[in-house]
Write an enzyme that holds these catalytic residues in place. Structure first.
Site, PDB file in Angstrom:
ATOM      1  N   CYS A   1       0.826  -1.228   0.000  1.00  0.00           N
ATOM      2  CA  CYS A   1       0.000   0.000   0.000  1.00  0.00           C
ATOM      3  C   CYS A   1       0.849   1.263   0.000  1.00  0.00           C
ATOM      4  O   CYS A   1       0.364   2.340  -0.368  1.00  0.00           O
ATOM      5  CB  CYS A   1      -0.960   0.002   1.180  1.00  0.00           C
ATOM      6  SG  CYS A   1      -2.116  -1.371   1.116  1.00  0.00           S
TER       7      CYS A   1
ATOM      8  N   HIS B   1      -3.464   7.481   1.840  1.00  0.00           N
ATOM      9  CA  HIS B   1      -3.826   6.142   1.381  1.00  0.00           C
ATOM     10  C   HIS B   1      -5.252   5.871   1.876  1.00  0.00           C
ATOM     11  O   HIS B   1      -5.579   6.153   3.031  1.00  0.00           O
ATOM     12  CB  HIS B   1      -2.849   5.121   1.955  1.00  0.00           C
ATOM     13  CG  HIS B   1      -3.261   3.705   1.743  1.00  0.00           C
ATOM     14  ND1 HIS B   1      -3.671   3.243   0.509  1.00  0.00           N
ATOM     15  CD2 HIS B   1      -3.345   2.652   2.601  1.00  0.00           C
ATOM     16  CE1 HIS B   1      -3.992   1.963   0.628  1.00  0.00           C
ATOM     17  NE2 HIS B   1      -3.795   1.580   1.877  1.00  0.00           N
TER      18      HIS B   1
ATOM     19  N   ASN C   1     -10.083  -0.036  -0.576  1.00  0.00           N
ATOM     20  CA  ASN C   1      -8.627   0.043  -0.480  1.00  0.00           C
ATOM     21  C   ASN C   1      -8.025  -0.568  -1.755  1.00  0.00           C
ATOM     22  O   ASN C   1      -8.107  -1.779  -1.956  1.00  0.00           O
ATOM     23  CB  ASN C   1      -8.176  -0.722   0.767  1.00  0.00           C
ATOM     24  CG  ASN C   1      -6.677  -0.659   0.991  1.00  0.00           C
ATOM     25  OD1 ASN C   1      -5.921  -0.263   0.106  1.00  0.00           O
ATOM     26  ND2 ASN C   1      -6.250  -1.060   2.173  1.00  0.00           N
TER      27      ASN C   1
HETATM   28  O1  UT7 Z   1      -3.974  -0.840   3.331  1.00  0.00           O
HETATM   29  C1  UT7 Z   1      -3.199  -1.452   4.288  1.00  0.00           C
HETATM   30  C2  UT7 Z   1      -3.549  -1.003   5.611  1.00  0.00           C
HETATM   31  N1  UT7 Z   1      -4.760  -1.647   6.076  1.00  0.00           N
HETATM   32  C3  UT7 Z   1      -5.507  -1.007   6.912  1.00  0.00           C
HETATM   33  O2  UT7 Z   1      -5.213   0.122   7.197  1.00  0.00           O
HETATM   34  C4  UT7 Z   1      -6.659  -1.697   7.571  1.00  0.00           C
HETATM   35  C5  UT7 Z   1      -6.621  -1.402   9.021  1.00  0.00           C
HETATM   36  N2  UT7 Z   1      -7.696  -1.978   9.807  1.00  0.00           N
HETATM   37  C6  UT7 Z   1      -8.995  -1.609   9.656  1.00  0.00           C
HETATM   38  O3  UT7 Z   1      -9.328  -0.845   8.771  1.00  0.00           O
HETATM   39  C7  UT7 Z   1      -9.995  -2.137  10.638  1.00  0.00           C
HETATM   40  O4  UT7 Z   1      -9.315  -2.746  11.697  1.00  0.00           O
HETATM   41  C8  UT7 Z   1     -11.026  -3.112  10.022  1.00  0.00           C
HETATM   42  C9  UT7 Z   1     -11.993  -2.368   9.128  1.00  0.00           C
HETATM   43  C10 UT7 Z   1     -10.300  -4.192   9.259  1.00  0.00           C
HETATM   44  C11 UT7 Z   1     -11.843  -3.781  11.141  1.00  0.00           C
HETATM   45  O5  UT7 Z   1     -12.439  -2.810  11.986  1.00  0.00           O
HETATM   46  P1  UT7 Z   1     -12.346  -2.979  13.589  1.00  0.00           P
HETATM   47  O6  UT7 Z   1     -13.141  -1.896  14.157  1.00  0.00           O
HETATM   48  O7  UT7 Z   1     -10.891  -3.024  13.931  1.00  0.00           O
HETATM   49  O8  UT7 Z   1     -13.080  -4.328  13.828  1.00  0.00           O
HETATM   50  P2  UT7 Z   1     -12.512  -5.677  14.443  1.00  0.00           P
HETATM   51  O9  UT7 Z   1     -11.507  -6.297  13.544  1.00  0.00           O
HETATM   52  O10 UT7 Z   1     -12.128  -5.439  15.861  1.00  0.00           O
HETATM   53  O11 UT7 Z   1     -13.807  -6.549  14.422  1.00  0.00           O
HETATM   54  C12 UT7 Z   1     -14.931  -6.225  15.255  1.00  0.00           C
HETATM   55  C13 UT7 Z   1     -15.967  -7.306  15.082  1.00  0.00           C
HETATM   56  C14 UT7 Z   1     -15.407  -8.709  15.243  1.00  0.00           C
HETATM   57  O12 UT7 Z   1     -16.366  -9.471  15.908  1.00  0.00           O
HETATM   58  P3  UT7 Z   1     -16.191  -9.816  17.467  1.00  0.00           P
HETATM   59  O13 UT7 Z   1     -14.891 -10.548  17.573  1.00  0.00           O
HETATM   60  O14 UT7 Z   1     -16.180  -8.489  18.155  1.00  0.00           O
HETATM   61  O15 UT7 Z   1     -17.402 -10.650  17.761  1.00  0.00           O
HETATM   62  C15 UT7 Z   1     -15.280  -9.197  13.818  1.00  0.00           C
HETATM   63  O16 UT7 Z   1     -15.379 -10.587  13.731  1.00  0.00           O
HETATM   64  O17 UT7 Z   1     -16.511  -7.235  13.755  1.00  0.00           O
HETATM   65  C16 UT7 Z   1     -16.436  -8.529  13.142  1.00  0.00           C
HETATM   66  N3  UT7 Z   1     -16.270  -8.376  11.716  1.00  0.00           N
HETATM   67  C17 UT7 Z   1     -17.321  -8.190  10.884  1.00  0.00           C
HETATM   68  N4  UT7 Z   1     -18.631  -8.117  11.082  1.00  0.00           N
HETATM   69  C18 UT7 Z   1     -19.441  -7.910  10.037  1.00  0.00           C
HETATM   70  C19 UT7 Z   1     -15.133  -8.366  11.001  1.00  0.00           C
HETATM   71  N5  UT7 Z   1     -15.420  -8.186   9.693  1.00  0.00           N
HETATM   72  C20 UT7 Z   1     -16.758  -8.072   9.603  1.00  0.00           C
HETATM   73  C21 UT7 Z   1     -17.641  -7.879   8.524  1.00  0.00           C
HETATM   74  N6  UT7 Z   1     -18.952  -7.801   8.788  1.00  0.00           N
HETATM   75  N7  UT7 Z   1     -17.213  -7.733   7.248  1.00  0.00           N
END
Ligand code: UT7
Length: 323
Positions: free
Chosen positions: A114, A250, A280
């Site tokens: 990225c 980004h 992304n």
């Molecule tokens: O380009 C390279 C750089 N990449 C990035 O910058 C990405 C960085 N990370 C992020 O953008 C975020 O961390 C995400 C968008 C990937 C995730 O957001 P988050 O607020 O950090 O959520 P999380 O990973 O803590 O997940 C929260 C909950 C989890 O459930 P539990 O464990 O709390 O029950 C996940 O399993 O949301 C769940 N979850 C989803 N639910 C519905 C994860 N993906 C999904 C989904 N739909 N697509």
């Protein structure tokens, strides 16, 4: 007098197929609401079957040439930042070279995921400043849809395909922050963080693999490291946050974009945001956002633009440009 790498033209290309968040509701336990609220993404473009990274890149390159009023033979060099090349070799860049009819000069790929476009801009800038090239096409192009695990809701809803291209050309400057062109570069990487964001396959392991990400951890690193590298680049360029007209980050997550802008003390009115429409697109996201920002009449000649990116590696960095 000093040589500066000035922006001569910009363009982008997005594949035709637009996929709204609702499509994922059919196959995954997810919702439009979750994707929007956690990432800011509303839709993304996916390449058609047989449509490759070099095809997207060549369309973007042609748009940039048109914008600059140049022809392919006017270029000395062409760099493609990509982690999703058509083939193991030759480089996507040489394929683009052939597609656009650039028979001279030289072309090669840069791979910093990225952060790839920021790394490629830095490379092109160094070549221009050192006198090795006068006009360089810098492209970010990706088909991340090819490395998604469609059963992993935590990653496959976040990425998209696309390409953006920018032409840099040598021009004379006074060596001050008033010059047009690239004013500063700040790059970093730390391979200790490999397991936070990677593809579990590759040539040497004889597979293509899928993208794997510890989203929460990457998020944590992103806001902190992006604010730091952007601040360092601004200091090197000799510009303050008041003097910055546009931040073009980004486009991974609107919450990272908001958090970084806040740390930099910049209001969101001065940030170009395209993540809602593109998702992304890895190395393509900054040139896509620059091109959209210019097309929308936001980025104008003389504006100070700060770009910053982080991705797999981890690799991150920032570039300050006076447009
Ligand atoms: O380009 C390279 C750089 N990449 C990035 O910058 C990405 C960085 N990370 C992020 O953008 C975020 O961390 C995400 C968008 C990937 C995730 O957001 P988050 O607020 O950090 O959520 P999380 O990973 O803590 O997940 C929260 C909950 C989890 O459930 P539990 O464990 O709390 O029950 C996940 O399993 O949301 C769940 N979850 C989803 N639910 C519905 C994860 N993906 C999904 C989904 N739909 N697509």
């Amino acid at each position: 007098m000093s040589i500066r790498a000035k922006v001569a033209g910009i363009g982008h290309y997005l594949p035709q197929r637009v996929v709204p968040n609702a499509e994922f509701e059919k196959t995954l336990d997810t919702s439009d609401e979750w994707i929007r609220s956690r990432s800011g993404i509303e839709r993304r473009h996916f390449a058609a079957e047989g449509e490759t990274t070099s095809m997207l890149a060549a369309h973007a390159a042609e748009a940039a040439l048109k914008d600059a009023g140049l022809e392919a033979p006017d270029l000395d060099a062409l760099i493609v930042a990509t982690s999703t090349p058509d083939l193991t070799f030759p480089s996507a860049a040489t394929m683009v070279q052939a597609r656009i009819g650039m028979t001279g000069g030289f072309a090669f790929d840069v791979q910093a995921v990225c952060a790839g476009f920021v790394y490629a801009l830095s490379t092109a800038n160094a070549m221009i400043v050192s006198g090795q090239a006068k006009r360089v096409m810098v492209i970010g192009a990706e088909t991340f849809s090819r490395i998604m695990d469609w059963t992993d809701r935590a990653t496959c809803v976040l990425f998209g395909d696309g390409a953006g291209a920018l032409i840099l050309e040598a021009s004379e400057g006074a060596g001050s922050a008033a010059d047009r062109g690239i004013l500063s570069v700040d790059l970093h990487s730390d391979g200790q963080f490999r397991d936070l964001l990677y593809v579990d396959g590759g040539v040497s392991t004889q597979s293509t693999g899928h993208l794997r990400m510890e989203g929460k951890e990457v998020f944590r690193h992103a806001v902190e490291k992006l604010a730091k590298t952007a601040t360092a680049a601004m200091e090197k360029a000799g510009v303050t946050s008041e003097e910055v007209d546009w931040v073009v980050p980004h486009q991974a997550n609107i919450r990272i974009i908001n958090g970084t802008a806040k740390k930099l003390g910049l209001p969101m009115e001065r940030v170009v945001v395209t993540v809602q429409d593109h998702g992304n697109t890895s190395a393509a996201s900054i040139p896509l956002a620059l091109s959209v920002g210019k097309a929308e009449g936001k980025i104008k000649s003389g504006d100070v633009v700060v770009t910053e990116a982080i991705g797999g590696g981890l690799a991150w960095g920032a570039v300050v440009i006076r447009w």
